[in-house]
Design a protein around this motif. Sequence first.
Motif, PDB file in Angstrom:
ATOM      1  N   VAL A 253      61.625  47.013 -14.769  1.00 42.39           N
ATOM      2  CA  VAL A 253      60.497  46.105 -14.998  1.00 42.39           C
ATOM      3  C   VAL A 253      59.191  46.901 -14.962  1.00 42.39           C
ATOM      4  O   VAL A 253      58.908  47.578 -13.967  1.00 42.39           O
ATOM      5  N   PRO A 254      58.372  46.834 -16.003  1.00 44.85           N
ATOM      6  CA  PRO A 254      57.089  47.553 -15.967  1.00 44.85           C
ATOM      7  C   PRO A 254      56.094  46.857 -15.049  1.00 44.85           C
ATOM      8  O   PRO A 254      56.002  45.619 -15.047  1.00 44.85           O
ATOM      9  N   PRO A 255      55.346  47.607 -14.247  1.00 46.54           N
ATOM     10  CA  PRO A 255      54.338  46.979 -13.379  1.00 46.54           C
ATOM     11  C   PRO A 255      53.262  46.282 -14.201  1.00 46.54           C
ATOM     12  O   PRO A 255      52.854  46.749 -15.260  1.00 46.54           O
ATOM     13  N   VAL A 256      52.837  45.138 -13.720  1.00 40.69           N
ATOM     14  CA  VAL A 256      51.713  44.430 -14.332  1.00 40.69           C
ATOM     15  C   VAL A 256      50.437  45.216 -14.054  1.00 40.69           C
ATOM     16  O   VAL A 256      50.234  45.733 -12.955  1.00 40.69           O
ATOM     17  N   ARG A 257      49.598  45.333 -15.034  1.00 36.19           N
ATOM     18  CA  ARG A 257      48.323  46.031 -14.869  1.00 36.19           C
ATOM     19  C   ARG A 257      47.153  45.128 -15.228  1.00 36.19           C
ATOM     20  O   ARG A 257      47.207  44.469 -16.269  1.00 36.19           O
ATOM     21  N   PRO A 258      46.116  45.071 -14.396  1.00 40.00           N
ATOM     22  CA  PRO A 258      46.029  45.720 -13.089  1.00 40.00           C
ATOM     23  C   PRO A 258      46.785  44.935 -12.022  1.00 40.00           C
ATOM     24  O   PRO A 258      46.963  43.721 -12.148  1.00 40.00           O
ATOM     25  N   LEU A 259      47.228  45.631 -10.977  1.00 40.44           N
ATOM     26  CA  LEU A 259      47.922  45.001  -9.869  1.00 40.44           C
ATOM     27  C   LEU A 259      46.892  44.442  -8.886  1.00 40.44           C
ATOM     28  O   LEU A 259      46.658  44.982  -7.803  1.00 40.44           O
ATOM     29  N   GLU A 260      46.285  43.359  -9.276  1.00 39.95           N
ATOM     30  CA  GLU A 260      45.265  42.733  -8.436  1.00 39.95           C
ATOM     31  C   GLU A 260      45.182  41.258  -8.772  1.00 39.95           C
ATOM     32  O   GLU A 260      45.650  40.800  -9.814  1.00 39.95           O
ATOM     33  N   GLY A 261      44.576  40.505  -7.879  1.00 40.29           N
ATOM     34  CA  GLY A 261      44.431  39.073  -8.093  1.00 40.29           C
ATOM     35  C   GLY A 261      45.589  38.294  -7.487  1.00 40.29           C
ATOM     36  O   GLY A 261      46.580  38.855  -7.011  1.00 40.29           O
ATOM     37  N   GLY A 262      45.449  36.962  -7.516  1.00 36.37           N
ATOM     38  CA  GLY A 262      46.481  36.098  -6.985  1.00 36.37           C
ATOM     39  C   GLY A 262      47.617  35.888  -7.970  1.00 36.37           C
ATOM     40  O   GLY A 262      47.631  36.432  -9.078  1.00 36.37           O
ATOM     41  N   PHE A 263      48.571  35.054  -7.581  1.00 40.35           N
ATOM     42  CA  PHE A 263      49.770  34.841  -8.386  1.00 40.35           C
ATOM     43  C   PHE A 263      49.444  34.351  -9.794  1.00 40.35           C
ATOM     44  O   PHE A 263      49.960  34.909 -10.767  1.00 40.35           O
TER      45      PHE A 263
ATOM     46  N   ALA B 212      49.661  35.600 -15.578  1.00 41.48           N
ATOM     47  CA  ALA B 212      49.078  35.588 -16.921  1.00 41.48           C
ATOM     48  C   ALA B 212      49.132  36.958 -17.583  1.00 41.48           C
ATOM     49  O   ALA B 212      49.040  37.053 -18.814  1.00 41.48           O
ATOM     50  N   ARG B 213      49.299  38.008 -16.789  1.00 41.67           N
ATOM     51  CA  ARG B 213      49.356  39.358 -17.339  1.00 41.67           C
ATOM     52  C   ARG B 213      50.779  39.868 -17.540  1.00 41.67           C
ATOM     53  O   ARG B 213      50.981  41.033 -17.930  1.00 41.67           O
TER      54      ARG B 213
ATOM     55  N   GLU C 178      54.462  44.211  -1.584  1.00 43.99           N
ATOM     56  CA  GLU C 178      53.768  42.999  -1.116  1.00 43.99           C
ATOM     57  C   GLU C 178      54.788  42.220  -0.310  1.00 43.99           C
ATOM     58  O   GLU C 178      55.686  41.594  -0.871  1.00 43.99           O
ATOM     59  N   ALA C 179      54.651  42.292   0.990  1.00 37.28           N
ATOM     60  CA  ALA C 179      55.718  41.835   1.877  1.00 37.28           C
ATOM     61  C   ALA C 179      56.080  40.368   1.675  1.00 37.28           C
ATOM     62  O   ALA C 179      57.257  39.998   1.756  1.00 37.28           O
TER      63      ALA C 179
ATOM     64  N   SER D 226      62.488  36.321 -11.397  1.00 33.31           N
ATOM     65  CA  SER D 226      62.686  37.456 -10.498  1.00 33.31           C
ATOM     66  C   SER D 226      62.048  38.715 -11.062  1.00 33.31           C
ATOM     67  O   SER D 226      61.372  39.470 -10.341  1.00 33.31           O
ATOM     68  N   ALA D 227      62.233  38.952 -12.351  1.00 30.95           N
ATOM     69  CA  ALA D 227      61.665  40.140 -12.984  1.00 30.95           C
ATOM     70  C   ALA D 227      60.144  40.070 -13.002  1.00 30.95           C
ATOM     71  O   ALA D 227      59.453  41.067 -12.757  1.00 30.95           O
ATOM     72  N   ALA D 228      59.598  38.891 -13.299  1.00 35.94           N
ATOM     73  CA  ALA D 228      58.141  38.752 -13.340  1.00 35.94           C
ATOM     74  C   ALA D 228      57.530  39.043 -11.974  1.00 35.94           C
ATOM     75  O   ALA D 228      56.544  39.787 -11.868  1.00 35.94           O
ATOM     76  N   VAL D 229      58.098  38.481 -10.911  1.00 37.45           N
ATOM     77  CA  VAL D 229      57.574  38.725  -9.569  1.00 37.45           C
ATOM     78  C   VAL D 229      57.690  40.204  -9.216  1.00 37.45           C
ATOM     79  O   VAL D 229      56.781  40.792  -8.611  1.00 37.45           O
ATOM     80  N   THR D 230      58.793  40.833  -9.619  1.00 36.12           N
ATOM     81  CA  THR D 230      58.973  42.262  -9.370  1.00 36.12           C
ATOM     82  C   THR D 230      57.857  43.075 -10.016  1.00 36.12           C
ATOM     83  O   THR D 230      57.302  43.995  -9.406  1.00 36.12           O
ATOM     84  N   GLY D 231      57.497  42.739 -11.249  1.00 38.25           N
ATOM     85  CA  GLY D 231      56.427  43.457 -11.926  1.00 38.25           C
ATOM     86  C   GLY D 231      55.054  43.124 -11.407  1.00 38.25           C
ATOM     87  O   GLY D 231      54.159  43.978 -11.376  1.00 38.25           O
ATOM     88  N   MET D 232      54.849  41.889 -10.956  1.00 38.37           N
ATOM     89  CA  MET D 232      53.534  41.446 -10.493  1.00 38.37           C
ATOM     90  C   MET D 232      53.132  42.077  -9.165  1.00 38.37           C
ATOM     91  O   MET D 232      51.951  42.181  -8.844  1.00 38.37           O
ATOM     92  N   TYR D 233      54.135  42.490  -8.382  1.00 44.12           N
ATOM     93  CA  TYR D 233      53.856  43.067  -7.065  1.00 44.12           C
ATOM     94  C   TYR D 233      54.609  44.385  -6.898  1.00 44.12           C
ATOM     95  O   TYR D 233      55.151  44.679  -5.826  1.00 44.12           O
ATOM     96  N   ALA D 234      54.606  45.183  -7.954  1.00 45.50           N
ATOM     97  CA  ALA D 234      55.397  46.415  -7.970  1.00 45.50           C
ATOM     98  C   ALA D 234      54.894  47.412  -6.933  1.00 45.50           C
ATOM     99  O   ALA D 234      53.692  47.671  -6.826  1.00 45.50           O
TER     100      ALA D 234
END
Length: 345
Positions: A185-195, A200-201, A240-241, A277-285
């Motif tokens: 899963v590619p990390p979402v960029r930028p890794l900031e902001g709320g859920f 949206a990214r 992100e615990a 599951s994949a989206a959450v993995t990328g959103m908080y990589a």
Amino acid sequence: MDTADTTDTTDTSGVLDEALQRLHVCGPERLGRLTNHAPMVAEALVARGCPDTVHRWLDLYQERLEEFPAGVAPVTDADWAGALGDPRRAADWIAYFRRTLAAHGWRSVLATWWPRLLPGMYGGSTHPVIRVGHAVRALLRDDTSEPRLTELAHGLGYWAARHRPLAGITWLPGAPDAAAGLDAVPPVRPLEGGFPARLARVERLPAWAADVTGPDTARGRLAELVRAATHRYATHGHGEATMLVHAATAPSAVLRTLPALPRPLWVPSLRAAWTASAAVTGMYAAAGAVPYVPPGHLAAGDLIERAVAHGDEHVIKLADTALDVADEQAHAAALRAIELSEPLR
């Protein structure tokens, strides 16, 4: 997944029904965006044979609960589509499902509404589908309980109010298994902001299990996904615990719901669970894996006892899922969550 040694299938204490009645005067959220986890934790504790801990835990959590919200206008069979995804209508949706469940029976209502709600399981940080999964597991133990039927109405209503589809995904080449898929899963960029901002990214995800067409294969792949996401938390939970817990608990909720669903719904359930599951993995990589060696073997009862002593709602729910997976790496993930998370005070 073998839950025979860790799940209380008798559930005769009455504590869960008491707790749900206590909680149904509260809303599904607080501060306009944070989820009420109390019904989910109460169900998990009873399911794991810890009914004596439920009300003590609720007493600690009580200050995080808000009153049930006011309604706006009734949701009806004729106009429900216009209310879908409107968080102001949470009370209206819950009232709608209470009426509908009473009229048509919970399995029938679930079968009708699951495919309508499934595309929007990403709203509310995936908590609505998790709440539904706990409600269904409780009903599968006792489907004559009015508080459990009401809890399903609250879960479905919360899901409808927070319904948010995830569209426009570019699917990358597939992976051979769930663990490799999550690694890819590619990390979402930028890794900031709320859920919501991070969701949206989300634009690219690896395809996995897209070739599945049979319900039995879908169930097996879903169990594989829950196992892989739970295992991964042990080495990547530092990204992100709290939020990375949902990469495991959201598909776990879907897996728990399958026995109550018509089999044709199992394949789309797998696909939605993978996307979540994949989206959450990328959103908080996390930046990379951190090897984790747990401090010795823990029996199932000891693991849930440690999670309860810590008290954090996400820790308890991850421990609950880890006990479904029932292997050393899953237990290690729950112990890692205890280390990473702030305890409930």
